[in-house]
Design a protein around this motif. Structure first.
Motif, PDB file in Angstrom:
ATOM      1  N   THR A  44      -6.028 -45.303 -55.848  1.00 45.10           N
ATOM      2  CA  THR A  44      -5.452 -45.491 -54.513  1.00 45.10           C
ATOM      3  C   THR A  44      -3.972 -45.124 -54.535  1.00 45.10           C
ATOM      4  O   THR A  44      -3.317 -45.176 -55.570  1.00 45.10           O
ATOM      5  CB  THR A  44      -5.614 -46.959 -54.092  1.00 45.10           C
ATOM      6  OG1 THR A  44      -4.981 -47.790 -55.069  1.00 45.10           O
ATOM      7  CG2 THR A  44      -7.091 -47.335 -53.997  1.00 45.10           C
ATOM      8  N   LYS A  62       0.786 -50.522 -51.755  1.00 41.37           N
ATOM      9  CA  LYS A  62      -0.333 -50.006 -52.550  1.00 41.37           C
ATOM     10  C   LYS A  62      -1.547 -50.021 -51.627  1.00 41.37           C
ATOM     11  O   LYS A  62      -2.029 -51.082 -51.229  1.00 41.37           O
ATOM     12  CB  LYS A  62      -0.556 -50.898 -53.761  1.00 41.37           C
ATOM     13  CG  LYS A  62      -1.758 -50.564 -54.633  1.00 41.37           C
ATOM     14  CD  LYS A  62      -1.527 -49.351 -55.464  1.00 41.37           C
ATOM     15  CE  LYS A  62      -2.644 -49.152 -56.490  1.00 41.37           C
ATOM     16  NZ  LYS A  62      -2.765 -47.763 -56.938  1.00 41.37           N
ATOM     17  N   GLU A  64      -4.982 -50.075 -50.828  1.00 45.59           N
ATOM     18  CA  GLU A  64      -6.327 -50.350 -51.350  1.00 45.59           C
ATOM     19  C   GLU A  64      -7.410 -50.129 -50.298  1.00 45.59           C
ATOM     20  O   GLU A  64      -8.595 -50.298 -50.584  1.00 45.59           O
ATOM     21  CB  GLU A  64      -6.390 -51.790 -51.875  1.00 45.59           C
ATOM     22  CG  GLU A  64      -5.509 -52.061 -53.086  1.00 45.59           C
ATOM     23  CD  GLU A  64      -6.048 -51.389 -54.342  1.00 45.59           C
ATOM     24  OE1 GLU A  64      -5.492 -50.361 -54.753  1.00 45.59           O
ATOM     25  OE2 GLU A  64      -7.071 -51.886 -54.883  1.00 45.59           O
ATOM     26  N   HIS A  67     -10.318 -47.252 -51.005  1.00 43.99           N
ATOM     27  CA  HIS A  67     -11.454 -47.350 -51.916  1.00 43.99           C
ATOM     28  C   HIS A  67     -12.745 -46.988 -51.168  1.00 43.99           C
ATOM     29  O   HIS A  67     -12.821 -47.136 -49.951  1.00 43.99           O
ATOM     30  CB  HIS A  67     -11.602 -48.772 -52.453  1.00 43.99           C
ATOM     31  CG  HIS A  67     -10.655 -49.110 -53.556  1.00 43.99           C
ATOM     32  ND1 HIS A  67     -10.738 -48.538 -54.808  1.00 43.99           N
ATOM     33  CD2 HIS A  67      -9.625 -49.986 -53.604  1.00 43.99           C
ATOM     34  CE1 HIS A  67      -9.797 -49.062 -55.577  1.00 43.99           C
ATOM     35  NE2 HIS A  67      -9.102 -49.924 -54.870  1.00 43.99           N
ATOM     36  N   LEU A  72      -9.489 -53.801 -51.428  1.00 45.63           N
ATOM     37  CA  LEU A  72      -9.137 -54.112 -52.815  1.00 45.63           C
ATOM     38  C   LEU A  72     -10.308 -54.704 -53.573  1.00 45.63           C
ATOM     39  O   LEU A  72     -10.325 -54.725 -54.809  1.00 45.63           O
ATOM     40  CB  LEU A  72      -7.931 -55.056 -52.868  1.00 45.63           C
ATOM     41  CG  LEU A  72      -8.115 -56.538 -52.583  1.00 45.63           C
ATOM     42  CD1 LEU A  72      -6.800 -57.285 -52.865  1.00 45.63           C
ATOM     43  CD2 LEU A  72      -8.551 -56.863 -51.178  1.00 45.63           C
ATOM     44  N   ARG A  75     -12.541 -53.026 -56.623  1.00 46.79           N
ATOM     45  CA  ARG A  75     -12.261 -53.221 -58.066  1.00 46.79           C
ATOM     46  C   ARG A  75     -12.955 -54.483 -58.569  1.00 46.79           C
ATOM     47  O   ARG A  75     -13.570 -54.488 -59.639  1.00 46.79           O
ATOM     48  CB  ARG A  75     -10.742 -53.361 -58.306  1.00 46.79           C
ATOM     49  CG  ARG A  75      -9.893 -52.158 -57.936  1.00 46.79           C
ATOM     50  CD  ARG A  75      -8.429 -52.449 -58.211  1.00 46.79           C
ATOM     51  NE  ARG A  75      -7.534 -51.501 -57.584  1.00 46.79           N
ATOM     52  CZ  ARG A  75      -7.096 -50.380 -58.184  1.00 46.79           C
ATOM     53  NH1 ARG A  75      -7.479 -50.086 -59.397  1.00 46.79           N
ATOM     54  NH2 ARG A  75      -6.276 -49.557 -57.543  1.00 46.79           N
ATOM     55  N   ILE A 184      -5.525 -53.306 -60.899  1.00 44.47           N
ATOM     56  CA  ILE A 184      -4.554 -52.978 -59.844  1.00 44.47           C
ATOM     57  C   ILE A 184      -3.123 -52.969 -60.384  1.00 44.47           C
ATOM     58  O   ILE A 184      -2.288 -52.178 -59.937  1.00 44.47           O
ATOM     59  CB  ILE A 184      -4.697 -53.928 -58.644  1.00 44.47           C
ATOM     60  CG1 ILE A 184      -3.936 -53.407 -57.438  1.00 44.47           C
ATOM     61  CG2 ILE A 184      -4.256 -55.359 -59.005  1.00 44.47           C
ATOM     62  CD1 ILE A 184      -4.293 -54.086 -56.133  1.00 44.47           C
ATOM     63  N   THR A 212      -6.365 -61.395 -57.733  1.00 41.67           N
ATOM     64  CA  THR A 212      -5.350 -60.326 -57.742  1.00 41.67           C
ATOM     65  C   THR A 212      -4.016 -60.846 -58.247  1.00 41.67           C
ATOM     66  O   THR A 212      -3.374 -60.230 -59.104  1.00 41.67           O
ATOM     67  CB  THR A 212      -5.197 -59.751 -56.319  1.00 41.67           C
ATOM     68  OG1 THR A 212      -6.479 -59.299 -55.872  1.00 41.67           O
ATOM     69  CG2 THR A 212      -4.218 -58.594 -56.288  1.00 41.67           C
ATOM     70  N   LEU A 333       0.593 -54.926 -50.861  1.00 42.05           N
ATOM     71  CA  LEU A 333      -0.691 -54.234 -50.738  1.00 42.05           C
ATOM     72  C   LEU A 333      -1.112 -54.032 -49.290  1.00 42.05           C
ATOM     73  O   LEU A 333      -0.918 -54.918 -48.443  1.00 42.05           O
ATOM     74  CB  LEU A 333      -1.809 -55.061 -51.391  1.00 42.05           C
ATOM     75  CG  LEU A 333      -1.662 -55.574 -52.812  1.00 42.05           C
ATOM     76  CD1 LEU A 333      -2.955 -56.272 -53.241  1.00 42.05           C
ATOM     77  CD2 LEU A 333      -1.322 -54.444 -53.768  1.00 42.05           C
ATOM     78  N   CYS A 335      -4.511 -54.207 -47.956  1.00 43.47           N
ATOM     79  CA  CYS A 335      -5.729 -54.724 -48.576  1.00 43.47           C
ATOM     80  C   CYS A 335      -6.993 -54.071 -48.027  1.00 43.47           C
ATOM     81  O   CYS A 335      -7.947 -53.834 -48.761  1.00 43.47           O
ATOM     82  CB  CYS A 335      -5.829 -56.225 -48.364  1.00 43.47           C
ATOM     83  SG  CYS A 335      -4.466 -57.105 -49.096  1.00 43.47           S
TER      84      CYS A 335
END
Ligand SMILES: Cc1ncc(COP(=O)(O)O)c(C=O)c1O
Length: 372
Positions: A44, A62, A64, A67, A72, A75, A184, A212, A333, A335
């Motif tokens: 990502t 970040k 996510e 995906h 998130l 993962r 992550i 997380t 993030l 998410c």
């Protein structure tokens, strides 16, 4: 104390039938299938957000939501399946059961389909309809129960069907490889390595299971290079994590579930590791929902509510650093995407019913950051 004072040892669980060659072969194929899925997946992105009103502070997101299953939790689902397979909990034909507010269940339904396994999601009543549709689209079955009942219902259904309860809330912190394997933390810190401030002052995440934040907290302790990085958890209304982090009373129970799906819990979850979190920042829900409207103007697309909670906490820390004359980077993030919440947090009548007005908070962020 003599042996006779010790509580009687529980009778050892009857040993499951020794794993047959056929079973071992099936597990091997299943793990290869998951490895192939990982190989098909790109990592990502890390987005950089300039903050003209806070010179010297760099904010990163970040993302996510990119995906394959949109959050998130992709993962975590991968790790839960690998853990279940190598421990003999998942066999050919095993029914997979999970208690989830939806995101994890969507990701698990995806992996269950990859392995041709039946999947049952036990979700709280009121879960966004789009999430339930996605689980069904991936071949999963949805069972709705009152919020606090999801754990017991999932365990019961797994027992009744001779299936396996993945139990993300207990297992999230232990199934994730905190030393690497594209967790992550490894991913985002590698992506920070060429930035002006490669060692973030803060990484800010929400907590549902707490997995997380545990992975990040372990990483910055495991890698001396990141000794200066602090982990903050952004906590919405009706969640007990803030009070638990402050007082340490793990028996605390909240009156109701969180309105920000995926984060904030009415009980202290086993995967929330208090010692690995440096600060918990409570964020009012109207502010979280204002922040995602601000972000929509900045990046041009909608995200989920937990991203808004993250943003509010991250920007509060950025403002605190700026006020102290510090410079540095703050990472948080995205998410999941906002399309899942079209009927809830992005719906005006839902906001009215909840008595939430995000507009003034979106405007405040525009002034506080200088963009949006
Ligand atoms: C949308 C969303 N954001 C954040 C989180 C929090 O992640 P964790 O469970 O790792 O604490 C979740 C967890 O379910 C989620 O669904």
């Amino acid at each position: 104390m003599t042996d006779s004072d010790l509580p009687p040892r529980p009778a050892p669980a009857p040993r499951a039938t020794p794993p047959s060659d056929a079973h071992r072969a099936w597990v091997g194929d299943a793990i290869a299938t998951i490895a192939a899925e990982l190989n098909r997946s790109a990592d990502t992105h890390l987005l950089r957000l300039p903050l003209p009103a806070l010179p010297g502070i760099d904010l990163y997101l970040k993302d996510e939501s990119t995906h394959p299953t949109g959050s998130l939790k992709h993962r975590l689902a991968r790790s839960l399946f690998l853990y279940g397979l190598v421990n003999g909990h998942i066999r050919e034909g095993t029914t997979i059961v999970e208690a989830s507010s939806g995101s994890t269940a969507i990701s698990e339904a995806y992996f269950a389909r990859l392995l041709a396994l039946p999947f049952v999601a036990v979700a709280p009543e009121g879960t966004a309809a789009r999430k339930l549709e996605q689980i069904a689209l991936l071949g999963g079955e949805c069972v709705l129960v009152p919020g606090a009942g999801i754990y017991a219902a999932a365990a019961r259904i797994a027992r009744e069907r001779g299936g396996h309860y993945m139990d993300q809330f207990t297992n999230a912190e232990r199934v994730t490889d905190w030393r690497g394997n594209n967790n992550i933390a490894e991913s985002l810190f590698a992506q920070m390595s060429r930035e002006p401030h490669p060692v973030p002052a803060w990484v800010v995440v929400g907590a549902g299971t707490g997995g997380t934040s545990a992975t990040l907290g372990r990483w910055v302790r495991y890698r001396p290079r990141y000794a200066a990085t602090r982990i903050a958890v952004a906590d919405p209304e009706f969640s007990v994590f803030h009070a638990y982090h402050r007082d340490g009373d793990a028996s605390i129970v909240g009156a109701r579930g969180s309105r920000i799906e995926g984060i904030g819990r009415p009980r202290v979850e086993p995967s929330f590791v208090r010692e690995l979190v440096d600060e918990v920042i409570p964020v009012p829900d109207a502010q979280s929902l204002g922040a995602i409207r601000w972000l929509e103007r900045v990046i041009g697309r909608r995200v989920g509510g937990s991203t808004g909670t993250n943003l509010c906490a991250a920007l509060a820390l950025a403002q605190r650093m700026h006020a102290r004359g510090e410079s540095g980077s703050v990472v948080t993030l995205i998410c999941d995407g906002g399309e899942r919440y079209a009927d809830t947090i992005w719906d005006a009548s839902w906001l009215a019913r909840e008595g939430l007005d995000p507009a003034p908070h979106a405007a405040h962020l525009r002034d506080a950051t200088g963009i949006g």
